[in-house]
Design a protein around this motif. Structure first.
Motif, PDB file in Angstrom:
ATOM      1  N   THR A 113      22.501  13.676  -8.699  1.00 23.73           N
ATOM      2  CA  THR A 113      22.969  13.341  -9.789  1.00 23.73           C
ATOM      3  C   THR A 113      23.293  11.979  -9.584  1.00 23.73           C
ATOM      4  O   THR A 113      23.619  11.304  -8.543  1.00 23.73           O
ATOM      5  CB  THR A 113      24.490  13.953  -9.758  1.00 23.73           C
ATOM      6  OG1 THR A 113      24.565  15.453  -9.874  1.00 23.73           O
ATOM      7  CG2 THR A 113      25.324  13.418 -10.963  1.00 23.73           C
ATOM      8  N   LEU A 114      22.838  11.213 -10.466  1.00 21.29           N
ATOM      9  CA  LEU A 114      22.509   9.770 -10.509  1.00 21.29           C
ATOM     10  C   LEU A 114      23.318   9.107 -11.732  1.00 21.29           C
ATOM     11  O   LEU A 114      23.221   9.402 -13.127  1.00 21.29           O
ATOM     12  CB  LEU A 114      21.224   9.356 -10.503  1.00 21.29           C
ATOM     13  CG  LEU A 114      20.160   9.555  -9.358  1.00 21.29           C
ATOM     14  CD1 LEU A 114      18.926   9.336  -9.768  1.00 21.29           C
ATOM     15  CD2 LEU A 114      20.797   9.091  -8.140  1.00 21.29           C
TER      16      LEU A 114
ATOM     17  N   LEU B 209      19.323  15.892 -12.014  1.00 21.32           N
ATOM     18  CA  LEU B 209      17.939  16.414 -12.103  1.00 21.32           C
ATOM     19  C   LEU B 209      17.586  17.155 -10.805  1.00 21.32           C
ATOM     20  O   LEU B 209      18.151  17.019  -9.780  1.00 21.32           O
ATOM     21  CB  LEU B 209      17.061  15.118 -12.174  1.00 21.32           C
ATOM     22  CG  LEU B 209      17.284  14.324 -13.084  1.00 21.32           C
ATOM     23  CD1 LEU B 209      16.615  12.809 -12.866  1.00 21.32           C
ATOM     24  CD2 LEU B 209      16.745  14.696 -14.429  1.00 21.32           C
ATOM     25  N   PRO B 210      16.486  18.104 -11.132  1.00 23.91           N
ATOM     26  CA  PRO B 210      15.935  18.714  -9.611  1.00 23.91           C
ATOM     27  C   PRO B 210      15.244  17.776  -8.985  1.00 23.91           C
ATOM     28  O   PRO B 210      14.781  16.630  -9.525  1.00 23.91           O
ATOM     29  CB  PRO B 210      14.923  19.623 -10.215  1.00 23.91           C
ATOM     30  CG  PRO B 210      15.357  19.992 -11.802  1.00 23.91           C
ATOM     31  CD  PRO B 210      15.857  18.463 -12.194  1.00 23.91           C
TER      32      PRO B 210
ATOM     33  N   ALA C 287      12.400  11.033  -0.837  1.00 18.82           N
ATOM     34  CA  ALA C 287      13.195  10.471   0.213  1.00 18.82           C
ATOM     35  C   ALA C 287      14.522  10.187  -0.035  1.00 18.82           C
ATOM     36  O   ALA C 287      15.117   9.444   0.633  1.00 18.82           O
ATOM     37  CB  ALA C 287      12.227   9.248   0.583  1.00 18.82           C
ATOM     38  N   GLY C 288      15.000  10.333  -1.434  1.00 17.58           N
ATOM     39  CA  GLY C 288      16.304  10.051  -1.679  1.00 17.58           C
ATOM     40  C   GLY C 288      16.272   8.995  -2.788  1.00 17.58           C
ATOM     41  O   GLY C 288      15.329   8.159  -3.107  1.00 17.58           O
ATOM     42  N   HIS C 289      17.501   8.568  -3.090  1.00 20.40           N
ATOM     43  CA  HIS C 289      17.753   7.383  -4.094  1.00 20.40           C
ATOM     44  C   HIS C 289      18.871   6.351  -3.906  1.00 20.40           C
ATOM     45  O   HIS C 289      19.573   5.831  -4.207  1.00 20.40           O
ATOM     46  CB  HIS C 289      18.397   8.036  -5.347  1.00 20.40           C
ATOM     47  CG  HIS C 289      17.280   9.154  -5.909  1.00 20.40           C
ATOM     48  ND1 HIS C 289      16.316   8.627  -6.879  1.00 20.40           N
ATOM     49  CD2 HIS C 289      16.982  10.451  -5.508  1.00 20.40           C
ATOM     50  CE1 HIS C 289      15.451   9.815  -7.145  1.00 20.40           C
ATOM     51  NE2 HIS C 289      16.113  10.651  -6.410  1.00 20.40           N
ATOM     52  N   ALA C 290      18.636   5.827  -2.474  1.00 21.36           N
ATOM     53  CA  ALA C 290      19.646   4.863  -1.832  1.00 21.36           C
ATOM     54  C   ALA C 290      19.542   3.573  -2.579  1.00 21.36           C
ATOM     55  O   ALA C 290      20.483   2.857  -2.589  1.00 21.36           O
ATOM     56  CB  ALA C 290      19.424   4.563  -0.179  1.00 21.36           C
ATOM     57  N   ASP C 291      18.394   3.533  -3.043  1.00 21.58           N
ATOM     58  CA  ASP C 291      18.306   2.130  -3.994  1.00 21.58           C
ATOM     59  C   ASP C 291      18.510   2.183  -5.479  1.00 21.58           C
ATOM     60  O   ASP C 291      18.327   1.147  -6.156  1.00 21.58           O
ATOM     61  CB  ASP C 291      16.744   1.289  -3.684  1.00 21.58           C
ATOM     62  CG  ASP C 291      15.800   2.208  -4.081  1.00 21.58           C
ATOM     63  OD1 ASP C 291      15.984   3.333  -4.567  1.00 21.58           O
ATOM     64  OD2 ASP C 291      14.633   1.738  -4.183  1.00 21.58           O
ATOM     65  N   HIS C 292      19.103   3.427  -5.847  1.00 21.52           N
ATOM     66  CA  HIS C 292      19.401   3.453  -7.373  1.00 21.52           C
ATOM     67  C   HIS C 292      20.549   2.720  -7.583  1.00 21.52           C
ATOM     68  O   HIS C 292      21.559   2.554  -6.932  1.00 21.52           O
ATOM     69  CB  HIS C 292      19.722   4.944  -7.330  1.00 21.52           C
ATOM     70  CG  HIS C 292      20.172   5.297  -9.095  1.00 21.52           C
ATOM     71  ND1 HIS C 292      18.997   5.479  -9.763  1.00 21.52           N
ATOM     72  CD2 HIS C 292      21.211   5.482  -9.792  1.00 21.52           C
ATOM     73  CE1 HIS C 292      19.644   5.587 -11.206  1.00 21.52           C
ATOM     74  NE2 HIS C 292      20.972   5.641 -10.936  1.00 21.52           N
ATOM     75  N   ARG C 293      20.504   2.197  -8.916  1.00 21.41           N
ATOM     76  CA  ARG C 293      21.264   1.207  -9.567  1.00 21.41           C
ATOM     77  C   ARG C 293      22.150   1.720 -10.660  1.00 21.41           C
ATOM     78  O   ARG C 293      21.331   2.199 -11.238  1.00 21.41           O
ATOM     79  CB  ARG C 293      21.180  -0.370  -9.719  1.00 21.41           C
ATOM     80  CG  ARG C 293      20.364  -1.040  -8.429  1.00 21.41           C
ATOM     81  CD  ARG C 293      19.882  -2.323  -8.911  1.00 21.41           C
ATOM     82  NE  ARG C 293      20.242  -2.707 -10.174  1.00 21.41           N
ATOM     83  CZ  ARG C 293      19.594  -3.776 -10.669  1.00 21.41           C
ATOM     84  NH1 ARG C 293      18.631  -4.233 -10.022  1.00 21.41           N
ATOM     85  NH2 ARG C 293      19.860  -4.353 -11.963  1.00 21.41           N
ATOM     86  N   PRO C 294      23.586   1.770 -10.773  1.00 25.42           N
ATOM     87  CA  PRO C 294      24.020   2.358 -12.177  1.00 25.42           C
ATOM     88  C   PRO C 294      23.564   1.738 -13.242  1.00 25.42           C
ATOM     89  O   PRO C 294      23.819   2.334 -14.399  1.00 25.42           O
ATOM     90  CB  PRO C 294      25.539   2.293 -11.669  1.00 25.42           C
ATOM     91  CG  PRO C 294      25.666   1.246 -10.789  1.00 25.42           C
ATOM     92  CD  PRO C 294      24.331   1.113 -10.019  1.00 25.42           C
ATOM     93  N   ASP C 295      23.072   0.655 -13.262  1.00 21.79           N
ATOM     94  CA  ASP C 295      22.497  -0.058 -14.658  1.00 21.79           C
ATOM     95  C   ASP C 295      20.961   0.455 -14.984  1.00 21.79           C
ATOM     96  O   ASP C 295      20.378  -0.236 -15.817  1.00 21.79           O
ATOM     97  CB  ASP C 295      22.681  -1.537 -14.333  1.00 21.79           C
ATOM     98  CG  ASP C 295      22.073  -2.269 -13.257  1.00 21.79           C
ATOM     99  OD1 ASP C 295      21.328  -1.563 -12.476  1.00 21.79           O
ATOM    100  OD2 ASP C 295      21.643  -3.449 -13.466  1.00 21.79           O
TER     101      ASP C 295
END
Length: 131
Positions: free
Chosen positions: A13-14, A24-25, A31-39
């Motif tokens: 969940t992002l 999302l599946p 490898a993950g979403h450590a660099d995902h930004r909320p914007d």
């Protein structure tokens, strides 16, 4: 046609700027979403696998890894990938399908042959042969 990788039940969940929390599946190779930004916009969510890297003397020459943008809309620039899993290659800055990836590998094989030819030529020059 989309070809998502099986997720084996994993989800992520992002937060997104345009659709709030998006679940999302998550592919097993992600490898993950450590660099995902909320914007981030939902269409820009990216599943990325670990890169394989060709480095020489500490300098990265080329890197490649699985990539998928599961919520991408019709791509205006298909070279950047989309809903179908591809391989993201840098510094080529393209996401390649299998045929394109084999073409890149063939080009790299050809380049390696040219490097060996240069090494042979340099060896001859240094040995006092051809100038």
């Amino acid at each position: 046609m989309d070809h998502p990788m099986p997720s084996a039940g994993r989800t992520i969940t992002l937060p997104t700027i345009d659709h709030g929390e998006v679940t999302l599946p998550e592919p097993s190779w992600c490898a993950g979403h450590a660099d995902h930004r909320p914007d981030t916009h939902r269409a820009d969510i990216l599943h990325k696998g670990p890169d394989i890297v060709l480095a020489f003397h500490g300098a990265e020459i080329i890197a490649a890894g699985l990539a998928q943008s599961p919520c991408a809309t019709l791509p205006t620039r298909p070279e950047f990938g989309g809903r179908t899993v591809g391989v993201s290659v840098s510094p080529v800055d393209r996401t390649l399908n299998p045929v394109q990836l084999y073409s890149l590998a063939a080009a790299l094989d050809g380049f390696a042959d040219q490097l060996r030819d240069l090494a042979d030529q340099l060896t001859a020059i240094l040995a006092g042969g051809a100038r």
